[in-house]
Design an enzyme around this catalytic site. Sequence first.
Site, mmCIF file in Angstrom:
data_model
loop_
_atom_site.group_PDB
_atom_site.id
_atom_site.type_symbol
_atom_site.label_atom_id
_atom_site.label_comp_id
_atom_site.label_asym_id
_atom_site.label_seq_id
_atom_site.Cartn_x
_atom_site.Cartn_y
_atom_site.Cartn_z
ATOM 1 N N HIS A 120 38.967 42.499 50.344
ATOM 2 C CA HIS A 120 39.436 43.743 49.662
ATOM 3 C C HIS A 120 39.648 44.917 50.558
ATOM 4 O O HIS A 120 40.618 45.958 50.467
ATOM 5 C CB HIS A 120 38.653 43.930 48.405
ATOM 6 C CG HIS A 120 38.643 42.848 47.235
ATOM 7 N ND1 HIS A 120 37.637 42.812 46.372
ATOM 8 C CD2 HIS A 120 39.696 42.138 47.107
ATOM 9 C CE1 HIS A 120 38.072 42.066 45.632
ATOM 10 N NE2 HIS A 120 39.197 41.207 45.966
ATOM 11 N N HIS A 159 46.680 33.795 43.122
ATOM 12 C CA HIS A 159 45.479 33.133 42.546
ATOM 13 C C HIS A 159 44.602 34.330 41.939
ATOM 14 O O HIS A 159 43.571 34.751 42.870
ATOM 15 C CB HIS A 159 44.592 32.294 43.350
ATOM 16 C CG HIS A 159 45.552 30.993 43.754
ATOM 17 N ND1 HIS A 159 46.412 30.965 44.732
ATOM 18 C CD2 HIS A 159 45.416 29.885 43.279
ATOM 19 C CE1 HIS A 159 47.036 29.895 45.050
ATOM 20 N NE2 HIS A 159 46.304 29.011 44.182
ATOM 21 N N SER A 186 41.292 41.823 43.231
ATOM 22 C CA SER A 186 42.569 42.120 44.069
ATOM 23 C C SER A 186 43.908 42.669 43.131
ATOM 24 O O SER A 186 44.676 43.475 43.595
ATOM 25 C CB SER A 186 42.905 40.966 44.887
ATOM 26 O OG SER A 186 43.245 39.767 44.354
ATOM 27 N N GLU A 196 47.638 33.266 37.510
ATOM 28 C CA GLU A 196 46.196 32.449 37.288
ATOM 29 C C GLU A 196 46.629 31.383 36.522
ATOM 30 O O GLU A 196 47.594 31.417 35.387
ATOM 31 C CB GLU A 196 45.434 33.482 36.688
ATOM 32 C CG GLU A 196 44.156 32.955 36.212
ATOM 33 C CD GLU A 196 43.564 32.252 37.365
ATOM 34 O OE1 GLU A 196 42.920 31.029 37.196
ATOM 35 O OE2 GLU A 196 43.462 32.758 38.539
ATOM 36 N N ASP A 208 50.875 28.232 38.070
ATOM 37 C CA ASP A 208 50.102 27.814 39.520
ATOM 38 C C ASP A 208 50.884 29.006 40.596
ATOM 39 O O ASP A 208 52.124 29.018 40.741
ATOM 40 C CB ASP A 208 50.891 26.380 39.968
ATOM 41 C CG ASP A 208 50.558 26.095 41.021
ATOM 42 O OD1 ASP A 208 49.423 25.880 41.353
ATOM 43 O OD2 ASP A 208 51.549 26.241 41.869
ATOM 44 N N ASP A 216 44.984 33.343 47.987
ATOM 45 C CA ASP A 216 43.382 33.465 47.694
ATOM 46 C C ASP A 216 43.247 32.499 46.639
ATOM 47 O O ASP A 216 42.630 32.528 45.741
ATOM 48 C CB ASP A 216 43.076 34.811 47.141
ATOM 49 C CG ASP A 216 41.526 34.894 47.091
ATOM 50 O OD1 ASP A 216 40.745 34.062 47.613
ATOM 51 O OD2 ASP A 216 40.996 35.765 46.234
#
Length: 284
Positions: A18, A41, A97, A115, A140, A166
């Site tokens: 971060h 992600h 994030s 997500e 995805d 991520d």
Amino acid sequence: MNYRHGFHAGNHADVLKHVALLALCEALTTKPAPLFALDTHAGRGLYALDGEQAQRTHEADGGVGRLARGLDPAIDVYLDAIAACRAAHGDTAYPGSPWLLAHALREEDRIAVCELNPEEAEALKQNFARDRRVIAHARDGYAAMKALLPPKDGATRLNRGLVLIDPPYEAQLAEFDAVLHALNDAATRWPQGVYALWYPIKQARTLARFYRRATSVPAKSALRIELQVRPDDSPLRMNGSGLVIWNAPWQFDKALAPTLKSLARTLGEEGQGEARIDWLRAPA
């Protein structure tokens, strides 16, 4: 996918990721042209450090809980963002994030967050339902890279931006196969994008093959940033983490190097923190 980031929110890996993410946003927003950011992600984007998941692990105690103002300007920017998040969501809130991207980017910028886990994806959508800049996708992240890049805002193509990758690494080292496949495709179609990949470090020697393959991504440069908080002598725990940033902004390595030293001193266990920032492929 069973991963829940709530167990790890605010830990040493989040701090590294971060702080670097906010520094990238700061570098990219120095130019006036609008940006596109993709978080592949994203999780739910907002966490509570007094929640059941965080309290089971207490990982934030060894991460954000160790930080104080005045250690480094980039760390202060990160702490300011956390303070803003807590002013909006309560004293124990911790920004993921997606929240940090929405905080750091501008009104004219556009953000896509993805997500796959249904429960986390629904929370993600709810957390950003009122921000017109942010579109949350229950999908995805690697498929999203193919579908959403190169980005457009209506009929206008956006030529600048950032992709944060991520993944949870449930497949462990095999995750790099999916990452690099998606990166090679995305960087070919959107070569001007900045791509940042986070990865865990258990035993650094197992990452040698990934480092070699990272240099083959069709980008102008590949910058490696790593922070270890303890010796990498056990494959059973995360001893550190890193980011590879392809097409890093100009002089980003010099700007972030002092910050990494501060993080190593502050987050290292029993004085064993180590950090490095170097080029896997130096810019021409």
